[in-house]
Every structure is written in structure tokens, then in C-alpha cells.
Design an enzyme around this catalytic site. Sequence first.
Site, PDB file in Angstrom:
ATOM      1  CG  ASN A   9      31.180  17.100 -48.287  1.00 38.39           C
ATOM      2  OD1 ASN A   9      30.888  15.947 -47.945  1.00 38.39           O
ATOM      3  ND2 ASN A   9      31.285  18.105 -47.432  1.00 38.39           N
ATOM      4  CE  LYS A  11      27.800  19.759 -47.122  1.00 41.65           C
ATOM      5  NZ  LYS A  11      27.593  21.031 -46.462  1.00 41.65           N
ATOM      6  CG  HIS A  95      33.318  20.213 -44.168  1.00 45.25           C
ATOM      7  ND1 HIS A  95      32.259  20.811 -43.520  1.00 45.25           N
ATOM      8  CD2 HIS A  95      33.084  20.367 -45.488  1.00 45.25           C
ATOM      9  CE1 HIS A  95      31.418  21.289 -44.426  1.00 45.25           C
ATOM     10  NE2 HIS A  95      31.896  21.041 -45.630  1.00 45.25           N
ATOM     11  CD  GLU A  97      28.593  20.752 -42.995  1.00 46.40           C
ATOM     12  OE1 GLU A  97      28.714  19.556 -43.309  1.00 46.40           O
ATOM     13  OE2 GLU A  97      28.078  21.605 -43.768  1.00 46.40           O
ATOM     14  CD  GLU A 167      34.165  23.727 -48.137  1.00 38.86           C
ATOM     15  OE1 GLU A 167      33.574  23.437 -49.170  1.00 38.86           O
ATOM     16  OE2 GLU A 167      33.989  23.132 -47.064  1.00 38.86           O
ATOM     17  N   GLY A 173      26.090  25.884 -47.635  1.00 37.12           N
ATOM     18  CA  GLY A 173      24.690  25.471 -47.528  1.00 37.12           C
ATOM     19  C   GLY A 173      23.729  26.616 -47.300  1.00 37.12           C
ATOM     20  CB  SER A 212      26.211  28.548 -51.873  1.00 38.34           C
ATOM     21  OG  SER A 212      25.694  28.272 -50.584  1.00 38.34           O
ATOM     22  N   GLY A 233      29.011  20.942 -52.174  1.00 35.96           N
ATOM     23  CA  GLY A 233      28.120  20.201 -51.282  1.00 35.96           C
ATOM     24  C   GLY A 233      26.818  19.874 -51.991  1.00 35.96           C
TER      25      GLY A 233
HETATM   26  C1  PEP Z   1      30.541  21.875 -48.414  1.00 37.13           C
HETATM   27  O1  PEP Z   1      29.909  21.388 -47.507  1.00 37.13           O
HETATM   28  O2  PEP Z   1      31.738  21.571 -48.569  1.00 37.13           O
HETATM   29  C2  PEP Z   1      29.869  22.835 -49.289  1.00 37.13           C
HETATM   30  C3  PEP Z   1      30.595  23.621 -50.022  1.00 37.13           C
HETATM   31  O3  PEP Z   1      28.501  22.839 -49.241  1.00 37.13           O
HETATM   32  P1  PEP Z   1      27.496  23.659 -50.192  1.00 37.13           P
HETATM   33  O4  PEP Z   1      28.038  23.560 -51.604  1.00 37.13           O
HETATM   34  O5  PEP Z   1      26.184  22.965 -50.052  1.00 37.13           O
HETATM   35  O6  PEP Z   1      27.488  25.057 -49.710  1.00 37.13           O
END
Ligand code: PEP
Length: 249
Positions: A9, A11, A95, A97, A167, A173, A212, A233
Amino acid sequence: MRKKIVAGNWKMNTSVSKGAQLASEIVNKSKEVEGVTLIVAPPFTHLTKVSEQLKGSQVALSAQNCAAEASGAYTGEVAALMIADAGASYCILGHSERREYYGEVDATLNKKLVQCFANNLIPIFCVGEKLDERESNRHFEVVKAQLQNTVFNLGEEEFGKVIIAYEPVWAIGTGKTATPEQAQEIHAFIRETLALKFGAKAEETSILYGGSCNPANAKSLFLNKDVDGGLIGGASLKADDFIAIAKSF
Ligand code: PEP
């Protein structure tokens, strides 16, 4: 069939040209990966260009979101039909966000699911609890409700295609990752929950971990029997890291 999947992703990152370059690097390095479905989800503006880079490769294209309506007077929205037309075959939905910053609720997500299936886009459907929900031990009920209010409305055939991404919001993040035990526990719970409605078909569902995930921790997460891959991400913005994660199975 349950598949091993690593999806990136991106973003709201990269320019169109940088995104095309990243896609081309991923395509080159993807030759080192076997038995894993690789997916990249760039911003809408990049879809056509990235689709050209991915042609003939084992890397598939996803959008990060789609409109809840089919077409018409919805300024700023991008329809599932347009996304499919631009070359994508997947679409991330729900998601955290989107839920948090754009007020996406289950009712909207149900409409988006309908749009995805009407346009042959496979949804990568995200669920996950916030930090206070985990700390008060409500993560199971939160995730269960997220599934019951949305994915449970799918027909059997549609359910057979959907990909779930767990998630935890506190891990996205933040550099904090769920432990392999925490991931396995809730992935198994998600599968059991799906089985309440869809029976043995839930065994076939790919359930990805996101939050992460990076080349250093992917292996210990993917070793778990109910973790079928990752939604990545930050680490998906570097071809080397993304491919290293895909090689962690
Ligand atoms: C995401 O936004 O789907 C995600 C998992 O982000 P990150 O890997 O940066 O935590």
C-alpha cells in the site's frame, strides 16, 4: 484457494514517474519470488502508468479505495469501473486511515464491496482495532463486528474471492508490530468468525497481517498457520524491502 499474498500500500506517496520506477524495480526483482501473489497499490493517478510497467509480470495492480457509487455527480471520487479500466484487479477497502480520516463506516463499505464485485475487482478488506480497544481487551469483539457488518453480507461466491487484512491501528506506521502470537491468535479468531457464516470456505480465505511489517519481522509473522501474508505500508516503498518480505515465507 488460500494464497500467499504480499501487497504494498503506497498510500499518498511517490510521483507518477517515481511510482513507475518503483513498479519497474519490483517487477525485475519479483523474478526471485515464487509461489507468492505480489500486489502493488499506488495512488489513483499512477494506475495506468504502473499498469503498463506490470504488464506480463507476476505483479498485480490494486487501488487503495473506490467510490461507493457506480458513476455520476460525485466530485473527486473514482469509480470501481474506472479502476478496473485502468488495469487494476484488486482494491483495498476499509483501511483504518479511510475509516478514521474520511469517516468511512460499514454502510459505505458495503456499497464499495458491491462496486468492487460488479467490476471484477477483488477487495482487500481491512479490519483492526485501535489501541484503547486492544488495551481494554475488546479487540475480538471489534473485529468480529467489523466483519459481521460487512463481509457477512457477501454471497458465497463473492466471499470466496475476498482477501482480509488484519491491521491493528496501533501498529500502522508506528514501528510497533503485533507479536507473532498476537497475530496468530487474532487471525485464527478471524477465520473462526468467518466460518460461523461461511463454514469450511473460511479455510480458503487469505488473511494478511498489516502494521509495521518489515524484512526483519516478516518471517516470524508469516510462519503462523493463519497468517497468509502481509499488507505492507512503509516498507513497500523500497523494492528491496518489499521483495525481501515476499521472500520471507
Ligand atoms: C498499511 O498502511 O496498510 C500499513 C500496514 O502500514 P505500515 O506497514 O507502514 O505500518
